[in-house]
Design an enzyme around this catalytic site. Structure first.
Site, PDB file in Angstrom:
ATOM      1  N   GLU A  42       4.134   4.083   7.065  1.00 47.95           N
ATOM      2  CA  GLU A  42       5.513   4.434   7.425  1.00 47.95           C
ATOM      3  C   GLU A  42       5.516   5.651   8.346  1.00 47.95           C
ATOM      4  OE1 GLU A  42       9.792   5.272   5.264  1.00 47.95           O
ATOM      5  OE2 GLU A  42       8.310   3.983   4.291  1.00 47.95           O
TER       6      GLU A  42
ATOM      7  N   LYS B 272      12.228   5.807  -4.215  1.00 45.22           N
ATOM      8  CA  LYS B 272      11.294   5.199  -3.269  1.00 45.22           C
ATOM      9  C   LYS B 272      10.814   6.243  -2.279  1.00 45.22           C
ATOM     10  CE  LYS B 272      10.181   3.005   0.743  1.00 45.22           C
ATOM     11  NZ  LYS B 272      10.056   3.595   2.096  1.00 45.22           N
TER      12      LYS B 272
ATOM     13  N   ASP C 234      -5.083   4.099  -8.154  1.00 51.13           N
ATOM     14  CA  ASP C 234      -4.329   2.851  -8.272  1.00 51.13           C
ATOM     15  C   ASP C 234      -2.839   3.130  -8.096  1.00 51.13           C
ATOM     16  OD1 ASP C 234      -3.115   0.485  -8.998  1.00 51.13           O
ATOM     17  OD2 ASP C 234      -4.368   0.149 -10.760  1.00 51.13           O
TER      18      ASP C 234
ATOM     19  N   HIS D  36      13.944   9.667  11.646  1.00 52.22           N
ATOM     20  CA  HIS D  36      13.125   8.487  11.377  1.00 52.22           C
ATOM     21  C   HIS D  36      12.924   7.652  12.636  1.00 52.22           C
ATOM     22  CE1 HIS D  36      11.415   5.154   9.107  1.00 52.22           C
ATOM     23  NE2 HIS D  36      12.225   4.349   9.781  1.00 52.22           N
TER      24      HIS D  36
END
Length: 437
Positions: free
Chosen positions: A85, A279, A295, A392
């Site tokens: 991202e 998130k 993990d 962004h």
């Protein structure tokens, strides 16, 4: 067309690629070269990667970046991050720089207990099964002595066993809850091995237990497995400063703090907002978890369950103003390790640990929590001020340019143009079309 295949894992890499070509990629003459482009020239290194999973055809690259200037508990870190991202590393770096001038981040590990369960069926007397557990508990512990010898030598091992009756929810369902300390190891293999051995002992002892013989009813183990929900393996990270220190040339400190806190209150109230809020936190957490060979799926599952621990899903971060001090903090359950798994195998993972000055598991928990907190700060700071898209989309600009195979000169002109113009997919397309005549 019958595309079923048997013995696929026994084929060589070349044979697997040939099968794929014949069955799925007849119309793509370039796919073999695409796969080979990502092979390591070093054959030993490629073999190492091939051995990580089954049926490896190539390597899937993600950017390995660095977010510098993280002041954590008085020490400055450069944090390795692996993510696709575009804005994650930039946002983390900006947040780190912002807080470096305001005292940095402080973190502490609250607890490090991990757990697993032996799930079993029993349809006899609840009193009999509980009494049996109390009788057999010492033998269960004794049965894993050889398995936990090394772990005990380092100060870890099985901590406790308890009996849990869930038959009021699911008929005949009970489990043994086991808690462990695994120190610098994530501990999944150790915990699962211990659980399976104790489950074997549990069933063996049950066959000779007098109360069960009388009624001809024995407990039956369904499964033995660790849990990725680790609410007793928690780290806290925070940042704080006087409210006036939040003032910048663009924003009033008090107004910013109030809107920031309100944004978190909304994420505590509304699940639709909380999911996206969290998130964003995991953008930072996962990037460090991946870079250190841990993990991220286990971490994700445990963190989101923790966010819903109060019977509703809410924000993982908190903020307040008290006596003129703005405080922003997070508590996360993190079962991670610095030994075992890929941590000592993947060359980039080993390099990540060197960059982090070879932290132990507790230190890594703190670093990961800070990365998540920083990511959330950067996101909320944008949301309550300029909006999320401005920053962004600036970072996403290069992805759009690459999508349209822009040349070096076109990229330079586009970067200059979009310094003062709003970035959108359509705007970039129009700019390139005009540039190309």
């Amino acid at each position: 067309m019958n595309r079923a295949v048997s013995g696929f894992s026994k084929k060589s890499k070349t044979e697997k690629i040939a099968w794929l070509a014949a069955n799925y990629l007849q119309e793509n003459p370039h796919f073999i070269q695409i796969l080979k482009n990502y092979w390591n020239e070093d054959t030993e290194l490629q073999q190492l990667h091939d051995d990580f999973i089954e049926n490896t055809l190539s390597n899937y690259y993600l950017p390995f970046g660095i977010a510098p200037n993280f002041l954590i508990n008085g020490e400055i870190y450069a944090i390795p991050m692996v993510t696709e991202e575009s804005s994650v590393v930039a946002a983390a770096s900006n947040a780190a720089k912002f807080w470096m001038d305001r005292g940095g981040f402080h973190a502490q590990v609250i607890s490090t207990v991990k757990n697993g369960q032996i799930h079993f069926n029993f349809f006899g007397s609840e009193k009999d099964i509980e009494e049996f557990f109390n009788d057999v508990k010492p033998k269960l512990r004794q049965s894993i002595q050889s398995l936990e010898k090394n772990m005990q030598g380092r100060g870890g091992g099985l901590l406790d066993l308890s009996f849990v009756d869930k038959s009021h929810i699911l008929e005949g369902y009970f489990y043994i809850h086991a808690t462990f300390e695994t120190l610098d190891a994530m501990g999944a293999n150790f915990i699962n091995s211990c659980l399976e051995k104790m489950a074997q002992t549990f069933e063996e002892e049950a066959r000779n237990y007098e109360a069960f013989q009388k009624v001809n009813e024995l407990p039956e183990v369904v499964m033995s497995i660790l849990s990725n929900y680790v609410p007793e393996c928690v780290v806290r990270a925070e940042a704080s400063c006087p409210v006036e220190d939040l003032t910048t040339k663009h924003h009033n400190g008090k107004q910013f703090a109030q809107k920031f806190i309100r944004a978190i209150e909304i994420a505590k109230t509304e699940t639709r907002r909380a999911v996206t809020h969290n998130k964003g936190i995991m953008n930072g957490v996962d990037a460090v978890v991946l870079a250190t060979g841990n993990d991220f799926r286990a971490v994700e599952a445990g963190v989101h369950a923790y966010a819903a621990r109060n019977s509703y899903y809410g924000s993982l971060t908190h903020a307040k103003i008290e006596d003129g001090i703005f405080t922003f903090w997070i508590e996360l359950p993190l079962a991670i390790g610095t030994v075992g798994g890929l941590t000592s195998l993947h060359p980039l993972t080993k390099l990540a640990f060197e960059i982090l000055q070879k932290p132990d598991a507790k230190q890594l928990m703190q670093i990961i929590a800070v990365a998540g907190l920083a990511q959330n700060f950067a996101a909320l700071r944008s949301l309550v001020t300029t909006g999320i898209q401005k920053g962004h989309m600036k970072m996403h600009l290069m992805n759009i340019l690459n999508q349209f195979e822009a040349s070096k000169e076109e990229k330079e002109q586009a970067l200059e143009y979009f310094k003062v113009n709003q970035v959108s997919h359509n705007a970039v397309v129009a700019f390139l079309a005009k540039l190309r005549g």
